[in-house]
Design a protein around this motif. Structure first.
Motif, mmCIF file in Angstrom:
data_model
loop_
_atom_site.group_PDB
_atom_site.id
_atom_site.type_symbol
_atom_site.label_atom_id
_atom_site.label_comp_id
_atom_site.label_asym_id
_atom_site.label_seq_id
_atom_site.Cartn_x
_atom_site.Cartn_y
_atom_site.Cartn_z
ATOM 1 N N THR A 161 1.160 -0.636 -0.161
ATOM 2 C CA THR A 161 -0.267 0.409 0.266
ATOM 3 C C THR A 161 0.430 1.254 0.243
ATOM 4 O O THR A 161 2.044 1.481 1.190
ATOM 5 C CB THR A 161 -0.756 0.321 0.925
ATOM 6 O OG1 THR A 161 -1.650 -1.459 1.362
ATOM 7 C CG2 THR A 161 -1.647 1.584 1.437
ATOM 8 N N VAL A 162 0.842 2.522 -0.912
ATOM 9 C CA VAL A 162 1.602 3.845 -1.165
ATOM 10 C C VAL A 162 0.544 4.212 0.329
ATOM 11 O O VAL A 162 -1.049 4.855 -0.170
ATOM 12 C CB VAL A 162 1.194 3.789 -1.846
ATOM 13 C CG1 VAL A 162 1.628 4.891 -2.154
ATOM 14 C CG2 VAL A 162 1.894 3.702 -3.108
ATOM 15 N N THR A 163 1.747 4.675 1.137
ATOM 16 C CA THR A 163 0.805 6.045 2.164
ATOM 17 C C THR A 163 0.928 7.194 2.394
ATOM 18 O O THR A 163 0.203 8.025 1.665
ATOM 19 C CB THR A 163 1.566 5.624 3.627
ATOM 20 O OG1 THR A 163 2.919 4.896 3.315
ATOM 21 C CG2 THR A 163 1.516 3.843 4.224
ATOM 22 N N GLU A 164 2.103 7.509 1.720
ATOM 23 C CA GLU A 164 2.615 9.013 0.643
ATOM 24 C C GLU A 164 3.468 9.262 -0.376
ATOM 25 O O GLU A 164 3.867 7.919 0.057
ATOM 26 C CB GLU A 164 2.942 9.669 1.980
ATOM 27 C CG GLU A 164 2.320 9.970 3.315
ATOM 28 C CD GLU A 164 2.570 10.843 4.268
ATOM 29 O OE1 GLU A 164 3.823 10.362 4.334
ATOM 30 O OE2 GLU A 164 2.237 11.713 5.197
ATOM 31 N N ARG A 165 3.248 9.817 -0.926
ATOM 32 C CA ARG A 165 3.809 10.560 -2.019
ATOM 33 C C ARG A 165 4.160 11.529 -2.517
ATOM 34 O O ARG A 165 3.403 12.532 -1.489
ATOM 35 C CB ARG A 165 3.017 9.880 -3.437
ATOM 36 C CG ARG A 165 2.774 8.293 -3.144
ATOM 37 C CD ARG A 165 2.367 7.984 -4.646
ATOM 38 N NE ARG A 165 3.096 7.699 -5.308
ATOM 39 C CZ ARG A 165 2.860 6.512 -6.818
ATOM 40 N NH1 ARG A 165 2.181 6.512 -6.919
ATOM 41 N NH2 ARG A 165 4.191 6.637 -6.932
ATOM 42 N N TYR A 166 5.110 11.857 -2.418
ATOM 43 C CA TYR A 166 5.567 13.701 -2.497
ATOM 44 C C TYR A 166 6.653 14.737 -3.426
ATOM 45 O O TYR A 166 6.466 13.736 -4.577
ATOM 46 C CB TYR A 166 6.543 13.615 -1.415
ATOM 47 C CG TYR A 166 6.498 12.861 -0.082
ATOM 48 C CD1 TYR A 166 5.651 13.869 0.627
ATOM 49 C CD2 TYR A 166 6.820 12.809 0.106
ATOM 50 C CE1 TYR A 166 5.802 13.343 2.661
ATOM 51 C CE2 TYR A 166 7.119 11.732 1.361
ATOM 52 C CZ TYR A 166 6.141 12.276 2.159
ATOM 53 O OH TYR A 166 6.007 12.066 3.406
ATOM 54 N N VAL A 167 6.236 15.503 -3.866
ATOM 55 C CA VAL A 167 6.717 16.257 -5.080
ATOM 56 C C VAL A 167 7.809 17.686 -3.462
ATOM 57 O O VAL A 167 7.373 17.550 -2.974
ATOM 58 C CB VAL A 167 6.224 17.106 -5.410
ATOM 59 C CG1 VAL A 167 4.646 16.534 -5.966
ATOM 60 C CG2 VAL A 167 4.979 17.944 -5.231
ATOM 61 N N TYR A 168 8.647 18.195 -4.116
ATOM 62 C CA TYR A 168 9.584 19.359 -3.701
ATOM 63 C C TYR A 168 9.628 20.147 -4.807
ATOM 64 O O TYR A 168 9.921 20.373 -5.585
ATOM 65 C CB TYR A 168 10.793 18.449 -3.580
ATOM 66 C CG TYR A 168 10.887 16.706 -3.287
ATOM 67 C CD1 TYR A 168 11.074 16.783 -1.663
ATOM 68 C CD2 TYR A 168 10.435 15.617 -4.321
ATOM 69 C CE1 TYR A 168 10.949 14.965 -1.336
ATOM 70 C CE2 TYR A 168 10.907 14.937 -3.916
ATOM 71 C CZ TYR A 168 11.338 14.312 -1.765
ATOM 72 O OH TYR A 168 10.841 12.738 -1.548
ATOM 73 N N VAL A 169 9.148 21.197 -2.955
ATOM 74 C CA VAL A 169 9.602 23.023 -3.647
ATOM 75 C C VAL A 169 10.570 23.527 -3.499
ATOM 76 O O VAL A 169 10.492 23.437 -1.788
ATOM 77 C CB VAL A 169 8.124 23.521 -3.211
ATOM 78 C CG1 VAL A 169 8.185 24.661 -3.818
ATOM 79 C CG2 VAL A 169 6.797 22.144 -4.294
ATOM 80 N N GLY A 170 11.506 23.960 -3.610
ATOM 81 C CA GLY A 170 12.746 24.802 -3.169
ATOM 82 C C GLY A 170 12.712 25.557 -3.513
ATOM 83 O O GLY A 170 12.140 26.469 -4.578
ATOM 84 N N GLY A 171 14.140 27.149 -3.119
ATOM 85 C CA GLY A 171 13.918 28.107 -3.394
ATOM 86 C C GLY A 171 13.107 29.345 -3.272
ATOM 87 O O GLY A 171 13.069 29.402 -1.753
ATOM 88 N N GLU A 172 13.076 30.136 -3.927
ATOM 89 C CA GLU A 172 12.738 31.110 -3.216
ATOM 90 C C GLU A 172 10.301 31.395 -3.130
ATOM 91 O O GLU A 172 9.617 31.798 -3.843
ATOM 92 C CB GLU A 172 12.485 32.548 -4.642
ATOM 93 C CG GLU A 172 13.849 33.230 -4.314
ATOM 94 C CD GLU A 172 14.389 33.254 -3.201
ATOM 95 O OE1 GLU A 172 13.767 34.037 -2.503
ATOM 96 O OE2 GLU A 172 15.545 33.299 -2.874
ATOM 97 N N VAL A 173 10.820 30.532 -2.184
ATOM 98 C CA VAL A 173 9.175 30.170 -1.695
ATOM 99 C C VAL A 173 8.876 30.414 -0.137
ATOM 100 O O VAL A 173 10.190 30.045 0.206
ATOM 101 C CB VAL A 173 8.136 29.105 -1.899
ATOM 102 C CG1 VAL A 173 8.171 28.557 -2.794
ATOM 103 C CG2 VAL A 173 9.251 27.104 -1.748
ATOM 104 N N VAL A 174 8.224 30.373 0.485
ATOM 105 C CA VAL A 174 8.167 30.712 1.983
ATOM 106 C C VAL A 174 8.540 29.515 2.778
ATOM 107 O O VAL A 174 9.482 29.552 3.602
ATOM 108 C CB VAL A 174 6.162 31.080 2.189
ATOM 109 C CG1 VAL A 174 6.491 31.231 3.511
ATOM 110 C CG2 VAL A 174 6.708 32.803 1.908
ATOM 111 N N HIS A 175 7.963 28.378 2.293
ATOM 112 C CA HIS A 175 7.938 27.519 3.151
ATOM 113 C C HIS A 175 8.782 26.243 2.251
ATOM 114 O O HIS A 175 7.719 25.351 2.224
ATOM 115 C CB HIS A 175 6.874 26.465 4.233
ATOM 116 C CG HIS A 175 6.178 27.965 4.429
ATOM 117 N ND1 HIS A 175 6.948 28.519 6.200
ATOM 118 C CD2 HIS A 175 4.862 28.009 5.032
ATOM 119 C CE1 HIS A 175 5.705 29.348 6.463
ATOM 120 N NE2 HIS A 175 4.715 28.810 6.078
#
Length: 313
Positions: free
Chosen positions: A229-243
């Motif tokens: 079972t897949v529980t969590e999958r992610y994308v990644y955001v970096g650089g000039e964002v707040v969080h």
């Protein structure tokens, strides 16, 4: 080439760039000079409106001259000025007293201001004007005529990828257990007794069958039931964002939604040149265009990485 720039993106400049330009003007001319500049600009605009009204009156007078009134009204009314009188009045009027166009109004303001500027201030104004012009031209090239790439790699979202978190349930054995695993950068997961198992690029059902067959092949169990079972999958955001960081993937997640989930852009973000990395391939995405035109907002896949660069301003 058409250049369509939205009102809030004046010359392709965001709020931060406009604030910085105002600060530069403040440093160049001082706090006392800016009210004078604003006052002169407002006065020139008022003079321009006044000149436009007078021009309309003159045109109405010309119409009246072309259609002379009845003898009775001619005897009681004031005769309108003729064409010669209108030309004389226009020549006698100083151009900066009643400017004929908004451009002339601005020119008059800056001509008055230029007479009190030092050489260094003139050079700084020239550099600032060149920077604004270059930004506007870049906006015409990047926003007006371009679209975001449509040929992104579109592997199935059902395929497992590095970074996916899984729950592997081993049933039908004397000691049923559940194991939490995460696919590493090599596409592998680690399970008791059998060690590493290749998981990347498979579906959950295919991985379940592979794990089951591996346990039986190594004679750890004769019969075993495996479910993944897949529980969590992610994308990644970096650089000039707040969080900056990773965001849980959902099937409807797009680039602009991911940025919003990361708190939005910072004041220094270059929204027109966001980089999307998918399966070791980088794509340049115009996030500002994606906001205005949802069909240009790419849908994300698990494992995608978004990098927001910093604006030179």
């Amino acid at each position: 080439m058409s250049c369509v720039v939205p009102p809030l993106a004046f010359f392709n400049l965001g709020g931060t760039e406009l604030v910085l330009i105002l600060l530069i003007l403040l440093l160049l001319f001082g706090g006392k000079r800016l009210p004078e500049l604003a006052k002169g600009l407002g006065q020139s605009i008022r003079e321009f409106k006044k000149a436009s009204t007078e021009d309309a009156d003159h045109k109405a007078a010309d119409t009246s001259a072309a259609n002379p009134p009845s003898p009775k009204s001619r005897a009681t009314g004031v005769p309108p000025p003729g064409p010669t009188e209108l030309v004389r009045r226009a020549r006698a009027r100083p151009p900066c007293e009643s400017p004929a166009t908004p451009g002339l109004a601005l020119r008059c303001v800056f001509t008055k201001l230029r007479g009190t500027m030092t050489t260094a201030q003139r050079l700084a104004c020239f550099v600032l004007a060149a920077a604004v012009t270059a930004s506007w031209v870049a906006g015409c090239n990047s926003v007006g005529d371009t679209i975001n790439p449509a040929s992104l790699k579109t592997a199935s979202a059902a395929l497992l990828r590095p970074g996916d978190s899984l729950t592997v349930a081993l049933q039908g054995i004397p000691d049923p257990t559940n194991h939490n695993a995460q696919i590493d950068d090599q596409g592998l997961i680690n399970l008791p007794y059998i060690g590493n198992v290749a998981a990347s690029g498979l579906t959950s059902a295919e991985l379940s069958q592979r794990i089951r067959q591996t346990y039986i092949t190594h004679d750890f169990y004769r019969t075993i039931d495996v479910s993944v079972t897949v529980t969590e999958r992610y994308v990644y955001v970096g650089g000039e964002v707040v969080h900056p960081g990773r965001i849980v993937w959902t099937p409807d997640l797009t680039l602009t939604k991911a940025v919003q989930s990361a708190g939005g852009f910072t004041l220094y973000a270059r929204e027109a040149q966001v980089t999307l990395v998918r399966e070791r391939t980088a794509y340049d995405i115009n996030a500002a265009l994606a906001v205005r035109r949802p069909e240009q907002d790419p849908r994300l896949l698990p494992g995608d990485a978004i990098q927001v660069p910093r604006s030179p301003f």
